[in-house]
Design a protein around this motif. Structure first.
Motif, PDB file in Angstrom:
ATOM      1  N   MET A 233       0.809  -1.317  -0.148  1.00 60.98           N
ATOM      2  CA  MET A 233      -0.132   0.025   0.017  1.00 60.98           C
ATOM      3  C   MET A 233       0.827   1.303  -0.076  1.00 60.98           C
ATOM      4  SD  MET A 233      -3.229   1.307   0.088  1.00 60.98           S
ATOM      5  CE  MET A 233      -4.190   0.050   0.556  1.00 60.98           C
ATOM      6  N   THR A 234       1.848   1.324   0.783  1.00 60.58           N
ATOM      7  CA  THR A 234       2.769   2.362   1.090  1.00 60.58           C
ATOM      8  C   THR A 234       3.478   2.621  -0.360  1.00 60.58           C
ATOM      9  OG1 THR A 234       3.179   1.797   3.355  1.00 60.58           O
ATOM     10  CG2 THR A 234       4.675   3.352   2.537  1.00 60.58           C
ATOM     11  N   LEU A 235       3.951   1.544  -1.010  1.00 59.29           N
ATOM     12  CA  LEU A 235       4.713   1.882  -2.359  1.00 59.29           C
ATOM     13  C   LEU A 235       3.748   2.450  -3.218  1.00 59.29           C
ATOM     14  CD1 LEU A 235       7.059  -1.469  -2.009  1.00 59.29           C
ATOM     15  CD2 LEU A 235       7.701   1.197  -1.704  1.00 59.29           C
ATOM     16  N   SER A 236       2.691   1.784  -3.553  1.00 59.91           N
ATOM     17  CA  SER A 236       1.606   2.149  -4.402  1.00 59.91           C
ATOM     18  C   SER A 236       1.188   3.540  -4.010  1.00 59.91           C
ATOM     19  CB  SER A 236       0.076   1.203  -4.201  1.00 59.91           C
ATOM     20  OG  SER A 236       0.726  -0.216  -4.573  1.00 59.91           O
ATOM     21  N   ILE A 237       1.044   3.999  -2.825  1.00 57.53           N
ATOM     22  CA  ILE A 237       0.691   5.401  -2.565  1.00 57.53           C
ATOM     23  C   ILE A 237       1.762   6.453  -3.008  1.00 57.53           C
ATOM     24  CG2 ILE A 237       0.271   7.193  -0.720  1.00 57.53           C
ATOM     25  CD1 ILE A 237      -1.315   5.021   0.631  1.00 57.53           C
ATOM     26  N   LEU A 238       2.869   5.961  -3.003  1.00 61.17           N
ATOM     27  CA  LEU A 238       4.145   6.907  -3.372  1.00 61.17           C
ATOM     28  C   LEU A 238       4.037   6.951  -4.985  1.00 61.17           C
ATOM     29  CD1 LEU A 238       6.936   8.172  -2.829  1.00 61.17           C
ATOM     30  CD2 LEU A 238       7.877   5.860  -2.883  1.00 61.17           C
ATOM     31  N   ASN A 239       3.737   5.833  -5.495  1.00 58.83           N
ATOM     32  CA  ASN A 239       3.710   6.061  -7.169  1.00 58.83           C
ATOM     33  C   ASN A 239       2.422   6.418  -7.628  1.00 58.83           C
ATOM     34  OD1 ASN A 239       6.176   4.570  -7.851  1.00 58.83           O
ATOM     35  ND2 ASN A 239       5.426   2.848  -6.888  1.00 58.83           N
ATOM     36  N   GLY A 240       1.388   6.639  -6.936  1.00 57.50           N
ATOM     37  CA  GLY A 240       0.371   7.363  -7.416  1.00 57.50           C
ATOM     38  C   GLY A 240      -1.129   6.881  -7.172  1.00 57.50           C
ATOM     39  N   VAL A 255      -2.343   4.169   5.534  1.00 57.21           N
ATOM     40  CA  VAL A 255      -2.617   5.131   4.746  1.00 57.21           C
ATOM     41  C   VAL A 255      -2.574   6.400   5.010  1.00 57.21           C
ATOM     42  CG1 VAL A 255      -4.934   6.242   3.487  1.00 57.21           C
ATOM     43  CG2 VAL A 255      -4.258   3.609   3.205  1.00 57.21           C
ATOM     44  N   ARG A 256      -3.015   6.771   6.174  1.00 57.48           N
ATOM     45  CA  ARG A 256      -2.779   8.190   6.897  1.00 57.48           C
ATOM     46  C   ARG A 256      -1.250   8.446   7.129  1.00 57.48           C
ATOM     47  NH1 ARG A 256      -8.384  10.399   9.036  1.00 57.48           N
ATOM     48  NH2 ARG A 256      -9.558   9.748   7.400  1.00 57.48           N
ATOM     49  N   ALA A 257      -0.607   7.515   7.489  1.00 52.94           N
ATOM     50  CA  ALA A 257       0.818   7.589   7.838  1.00 52.94           C
ATOM     51  C   ALA A 257       1.638   7.797   6.706  1.00 52.94           C
ATOM     52  CB  ALA A 257       1.513   6.272   8.486  1.00 52.94           C
ATOM     53  N   ALA A 258       1.060   7.250   5.527  1.00 48.80           N
ATOM     54  CA  ALA A 258       1.770   7.539   4.051  1.00 48.80           C
ATOM     55  C   ALA A 258       1.360   9.124   3.708  1.00 48.80           C
ATOM     56  CB  ALA A 258       1.393   6.462   3.053  1.00 48.80           C
ATOM     57  N   ASP A 259       0.174   9.195   4.029  1.00 44.99           N
ATOM     58  CA  ASP A 259      -0.302  10.863   3.722  1.00 44.99           C
ATOM     59  C   ASP A 259       0.661  11.727   4.255  1.00 44.99           C
ATOM     60  OD1 ASP A 259      -2.007  10.545   1.422  1.00 44.99           O
ATOM     61  OD2 ASP A 259      -3.642  10.057   2.794  1.00 44.99           O
ATOM     62  N   LEU A 260       0.747  11.453   5.751  1.00 45.54           N
ATOM     63  CA  LEU A 260       1.364  12.339   6.493  1.00 45.54           C
ATOM     64  C   LEU A 260       3.010  12.440   5.955  1.00 45.54           C
ATOM     65  CD1 LEU A 260       1.868  14.234   9.230  1.00 45.54           C
ATOM     66  CD2 LEU A 260       2.230  12.194  10.457  1.00 45.54           C
ATOM     67  N   ILE A 261       3.694  11.399   5.764  1.00 42.51           N
ATOM     68  CA  ILE A 261       4.864  11.422   5.471  1.00 42.51           C
ATOM     69  C   ILE A 261       5.067  12.039   3.954  1.00 42.51           C
ATOM     70  CG2 ILE A 261       6.908   9.983   4.572  1.00 42.51           C
ATOM     71  CD1 ILE A 261       5.839   8.153   7.021  1.00 42.51           C
ATOM     72  N   ASP A 266      -1.290  18.432   6.926  1.00 42.88           N
ATOM     73  CA  ASP A 266      -0.756  19.784   7.709  1.00 42.88           C
ATOM     74  C   ASP A 266      -1.105  19.323   9.162  1.00 42.88           C
ATOM     75  OD1 ASP A 266      -0.044  20.598   5.285  1.00 42.88           O
ATOM     76  OD2 ASP A 266      -1.530  22.291   5.076  1.00 42.88           O
ATOM     77  N   TYR A 267      -0.164  19.538  10.074  1.00 44.28           N
ATOM     78  CA  TYR A 267      -0.190  19.530  11.372  1.00 44.28           C
ATOM     79  C   TYR A 267      -0.619  18.056  11.746  1.00 44.28           C
ATOM     80  CZ  TYR A 267      -0.390  24.457  10.546  1.00 44.28           C
ATOM     81  OH  TYR A 267       0.118  25.697  10.296  1.00 44.28           O
ATOM     82  N   ALA A 268      -0.597  17.098  11.051  1.00 42.98           N
ATOM     83  CA  ALA A 268      -0.795  15.793  11.040  1.00 42.98           C
ATOM     84  C   ALA A 268      -2.217  15.566  11.687  1.00 42.98           C
ATOM     85  CB  ALA A 268       0.329  14.989  12.106  1.00 42.98           C
ATOM     86  N   ILE A 269      -3.113  16.338  11.171  1.00 46.12           N
ATOM     87  CA  ILE A 269      -4.288  16.303  11.936  1.00 46.12           C
ATOM     88  C   ILE A 269      -5.048  15.083  11.507  1.00 46.12           C
ATOM     89  CG2 ILE A 269      -6.842  17.311  11.602  1.00 46.12           C
ATOM     90  CD1 ILE A 269      -5.380  20.144  11.414  1.00 46.12           C
ATOM     91  N   ARG A 270      -5.066  14.672  10.317  1.00 51.45           N
ATOM     92  CA  ARG A 270      -5.576  13.438   9.634  1.00 51.45           C
ATOM     93  C   ARG A 270      -4.741  12.018  10.500  1.00 51.45           C
ATOM     94  NH1 ARG A 270      -9.051  12.896   5.324  1.00 51.45           N
ATOM     95  NH2 ARG A 270      -7.885  11.137   4.505  1.00 51.45           N
ATOM     96  N   TYR A 271      -3.786  12.265  10.732  1.00 50.89           N
ATOM     97  CA  TYR A 271      -2.961  10.935  11.147  1.00 50.89           C
ATOM     98  C   TYR A 271      -3.447  10.868  12.615  1.00 50.89           C
ATOM     99  CZ  TYR A 271       0.483   7.958  12.788  1.00 50.89           C
ATOM    100  OH  TYR A 271       1.349   6.855  13.641  1.00 50.89           O
ATOM    101  N   VAL A 272      -3.441  11.851  13.347  1.00 51.61           N
ATOM    102  CA  VAL A 272      -3.769  11.769  14.840  1.00 51.61           C
ATOM    103  C   VAL A 272      -5.383  11.629  14.996  1.00 51.61           C
ATOM    104  CG1 VAL A 272      -3.973  13.309  16.847  1.00 51.61           C
ATOM    105  CG2 VAL A 272      -1.860  13.408  15.480  1.00 51.61           C
ATOM    106  N   GLU A 273      -6.205  11.981  14.231  1.00 51.34           N
ATOM    107  CA  GLU A 273      -7.329  11.505  14.303  1.00 51.34           C
ATOM    108  C   GLU A 273      -7.752  10.015  14.564  1.00 51.34           C
ATOM    109  OE1 GLU A 273      -9.693  12.509  10.828  1.00 51.34           O
ATOM    110  OE2 GLU A 273     -11.445  12.498  11.855  1.00 51.34           O
ATOM    111  N   ILE A 274      -6.796   9.233  13.756  1.00 55.54           N
ATOM    112  CA  ILE A 274      -7.097   7.703  14.076  1.00 55.54           C
ATOM    113  C   ILE A 274      -5.981   7.034  14.613  1.00 55.54           C
ATOM    114  CG2 ILE A 274      -8.560   8.191  12.030  1.00 55.54           C
ATOM    115  CD1 ILE A 274      -6.131   6.207  10.414  1.00 55.54           C
ATOM    116  N   ALA A 275      -4.839   7.420  14.961  1.00 56.05           N
ATOM    117  CA  ALA A 275      -3.923   6.818  15.553  1.00 56.05           C
ATOM    118  C   ALA A 275      -3.819   7.015  16.956  1.00 56.05           C
ATOM    119  CB  ALA A 275      -2.513   7.119  14.826  1.00 56.05           C
ATOM    120  N   GLN A 276      -4.543   6.061  17.580  1.00 52.79           N
ATOM    121  CA  GLN A 276      -4.624   6.342  19.045  1.00 52.79           C
ATOM    122  C   GLN A 276      -4.311   5.107  19.631  1.00 52.79           C
ATOM    123  OE1 GLN A 276      -8.701   6.917  18.771  1.00 52.79           O
ATOM    124  NE2 GLN A 276      -8.409   9.070  18.144  1.00 52.79           N
TER     125      GLN A 276
END
Ligand code: THG
Length: 276
Positions: A233-240, A255-261, A266-276
């Motif tokens: 998934m991570t490699l696929s996201i990197l490619n498009g 998925v949200r970690a990949a978007d953050l990286i 911005d400000y890791a809002i979407r990542y923090v929303e689900i990574a608990q």
């Protein structure tokens, strides 16, 4: 490029620049015997449970597949769509090999659906593209045709481009074509994932379209499937890749970690929303 899907009123934007939109895969009788037995009884409680749990796990679109042996999906697919729509405002991805079932579902669905899927065979394109145009649906263009599935990424790109051209000629907007490069089991072919990743890269660069894939397919028959799925998934996201069909309960954090990286959160809002 932006593909806009709609539930009853809620809009979901799939943008080639991200962030990634998860299409929840779980309403699918594959390995879910309970889905078959409940649907055979005309009971939609379990479908609604699967819808709710996926929405809670951050799926933004739901794939709906009610195909099993002996099913009358021209009747069951629209019934299932209506049951989901009565409870949830979320865009649907109608997953059936039967154009009659897709059309019957589109008649009742409203909003703006995604058709899963159109392939490069003449029969598939001529059956489904006019339906997509008539009901204003977006389509998933599968990179396979009469000659089957090629392991040459350039040829997969060509099949996708052929479907795109036919769709645009029929009056469908370019942004309403989402390409599926095809993800196959890496246990069966050691180069399977590489071919998929290369196809994603080509489609992203040359066609600039949104890209989906049945992301859990790659790990069939192997241990630690979740790790394999997450790495692919991570490699696929990197490619498009922008809108995978996947199990959100298992993949949303990745998925949200990949978007953050990748600088899309911005400000890791979407990542923090689900990574608990
Ligand atoms: N491309 C497109 N559509 C597709 C696919 C694709 N639709 C179907 C499929 N492939 C993707 N959907 C699923 C649905 C369910 C499962 C896998 C893929 C599934 N997976 C686990 C398993 O195999 O053991 C079980 C459930 C789980 O772990 O949650 O059931 O490629 N366009």
């Amino acid at each position: 490029m932006k593909t806009i899907l709609r539930g009853t009123s809620r809009e979901v934007v799939i943008d080639t620049g991200g962030p990634v939109v998860i299409i929840g895969e779980c309403i699918n009788p594959t390995r879910r015997k309970k889905l078959v037995t409940t649907l055979q009884e005309g009971n939609f409680d379990y479908v609604l449970e699967l819808a709710e749990s996926q929405i809670k796990a951050f799926a933004e679109v739901l794939d709906v597949n009610v195909g099993f042996p002996g099913v009358d999906d021209v009747k069951l697919l629209p019934e299932t769509v209506l049951a989901i729509k009565a409870r949830f405002d979320i865009p649907l991805c109608l997953d059936s090999p039967n154009p009659g079932a897709i059309e019957a579902a589109l008649k009742v669905a409203g909003g703006k659906c995604l058709i899963n899927s159109v392939n490069g065979e003449e029969k598939s394109m001529s059956a489904l593209i006019p339906i997509a145009k008539e009901y204003g649906a977006a389509i998933i263009a599968l990179a396979m045709d009469d000659e089957g599935i090629t392991s040459d990424p350039e040829k997969r790109l060509k099949v996708a481009a052929k479907i795109l051209e036919r769709a645009v000629k029929a009056g469908i907007r370019e942004e309403d074509v989402i390409v599926d490069p095809l993800a196959m089991a890496v246990s069966a072919d050691p180069r399977a994932c590489l071919v998929t990743l290369e196809t994603i890269k080509l489609v992203h660069r040359k066609l600039g379209l949104n890209i989906t894939q049945g992301a859990s397919n790659i790990s069939f028959g192997l241990p630690e499937r979740e790790v394999l799925n997450a790495v692919h998934m991570t490699l696929s996201i990197l490619n498009g890749l922008t809108c995978p069909i996947a199990n959100p309960e298992k993949i949303a954090v990745t998925v949200r970690a990949a978007d953050l990286i990748l600088g899309r959160d911005d400000y890791a809002i979407r990542y923090v929303e689900i990574a608990q």
